[in-house]
Design a protein around this motif. Structure first.
Motif, short mmCIF file in Angstrom:
data_model
loop_
_atom_site.label_atom_id
_atom_site.label_comp_id
_atom_site.label_asym_id
_atom_site.label_seq_id
_atom_site.Cartn_x
_atom_site.Cartn_y
_atom_site.Cartn_z
N UNK A 129 4.20 3.90 -7.87
CA UNK A 129 5.17 2.90 -7.58
C UNK A 129 6.41 3.19 -6.84
N UNK A 130 7.11 3.96 -7.50
CA UNK A 130 8.41 4.75 -6.70
C UNK A 130 8.15 5.19 -5.49
N UNK A 131 6.77 5.85 -5.22
CA UNK A 131 6.66 6.47 -3.93
C UNK A 131 6.44 5.31 -2.95
N UNK A 132 5.75 4.17 -3.59
CA UNK A 132 5.59 2.92 -2.59
C UNK A 132 6.90 2.31 -2.22
N UNK A 133 7.82 2.14 -3.13
CA UNK A 133 9.03 1.61 -2.96
C UNK A 133 9.97 2.11 -1.96
#
Length: 314
Positions: A129-133
């Motif tokens: 999720x952090x990578x996606x954001x």
């Protein structure tokens, strides 16, 4: 391990460079409990400045003229063993650097919630999720609207205060009555003259009407101002925008604002639903819709003063 390896190619080849200034007060991301053990969360390469520059160079062989700088202000992971919940707080902003003057592009400032009972591998889910954001935020910044107020590099830590001084919805003694199609028009206090608020015989708002006296989709509108009070368009109707010492807010919830996917929807909506767009993530049946789920826990959902996006704290 949080990997920053997703595609960040500028499809229009407008960007020459991408740099990062890490202003986090606490560089420790935090720990999670997985299968009874503590897992220390880290970026795969903790030299983030060099890593971001290399990441951009690898995905962008053809370059343009824009120098983009990102300000990484916060990434913090909190785990609550007694509830099985975990939260991720992320705050990052982007600017175009023109000869030492920084012009604000966009900001992501939000908290995501995860339930270990519903997520088998919570460290992997949070890392993804952090990578996606971060990758989505970078891609969004390439072509996003830029504010015209310059900020010097030495003043970047105070950019919000500087920019808010030029936001008319903050500085004006009284808000201008009318319908606003997007946050940009609201922040500049320039309502759309071709639209107005429609009411029934009892004076209740039934929606937005155009110059032909026809109701238009409320989801296409940011909100309206009447008698000095501002109202935000949401899936449950128009909600009044209030203000406290932390900023502007509506009383709502993730579930109300993003009923289809309250976590992912909030993540995407907070990134793309601000200065250009109106409502992202859910359709509104009627501007007068007021039927709210009595079981939904409501709280203050803040509105980013620079982008108009929702800022969830829970």
């Amino acid at each position: 391990m949080i990997k920053l390896d997703k595609n960040i190619k500028d499809k229009n080849s407008r960007t020459k460079s991408l740099s990062l200034i890490d202003t986090r007060a606490d560089k420790d991301l935090g720990t999670l409990v997985y299968k009874g053990e503590q897992v220390q969360m880290k970026f795969s390469n903790e030299d983030l400045k060099n890593h971001v520059e290399t990441w951009f160079a690898g995905d962008n062989k053809v370059k343009g003229n824009n120098d983009i700088t990102m300000l990484l202000e916060e990434v913090k992971i909190s785990s609550f063993q007694n509830t099985g919940l975990a939260k991720v707080k992320i705050k990052i902003s982007s600017f175009i650097n023109r000869s030492g003057k920084y012009f604000f592009i966009n900001r992501y400032d939000n908290t995501l919630s995860f339930n270990s009972k519903l997520t088998p591998n919570i460290p992997r889910e949070i890392s993804s999720s952090i990578s996606d954001i971060l990758s989505s935020f970078i891609n969004e910044s390439y072509s996003h609207t830029v504010l015209s107020t310059p900020v010097l590099e030495a003043e970047l830590k105070d950019y919000e205060t500087i920019l808010e001084k030029n936001m008319k919805f903050i500085t004006s003694p009284e808000l201008v009555n009318g319908v606003y199609k997007d946050f940009k028009s609201f922040s500049e206090q320039k309502p759309q003259k071709e639209y107005y608020i429609g009411k029934n015989k009892k004076g209740k708002v039934i929606g937005v009407k155009d110059q032909n006296d026809l109701l238009v989709l409320t989801e296409e509108m940011y909100g309206y101002v009447e008698d000095g009070k501002a109202y935000r368009s949401t899936p449950v109707g128009f909600l009044e925008i209030n203000k406290d010492d932390k900023g502007y807010y509506i009383v709502s919830s993730r579930l109300e604002l993003y009923p289809k996917n309250s976590n992912t929807g909030a993540m995407i909506g907070a990134m793309t639903g601000g200065i250009v767009g109106g409502l992202i993530g859910a359709a509104i049946d009627s501007g007068s819709k007021t039927d709210r789920n009595a079981n939904t826990t409501l709280s203050h959902v803040y509105i980013d003063s620079l982008t108009g996006a929702y800022v969830f704290e829970k």
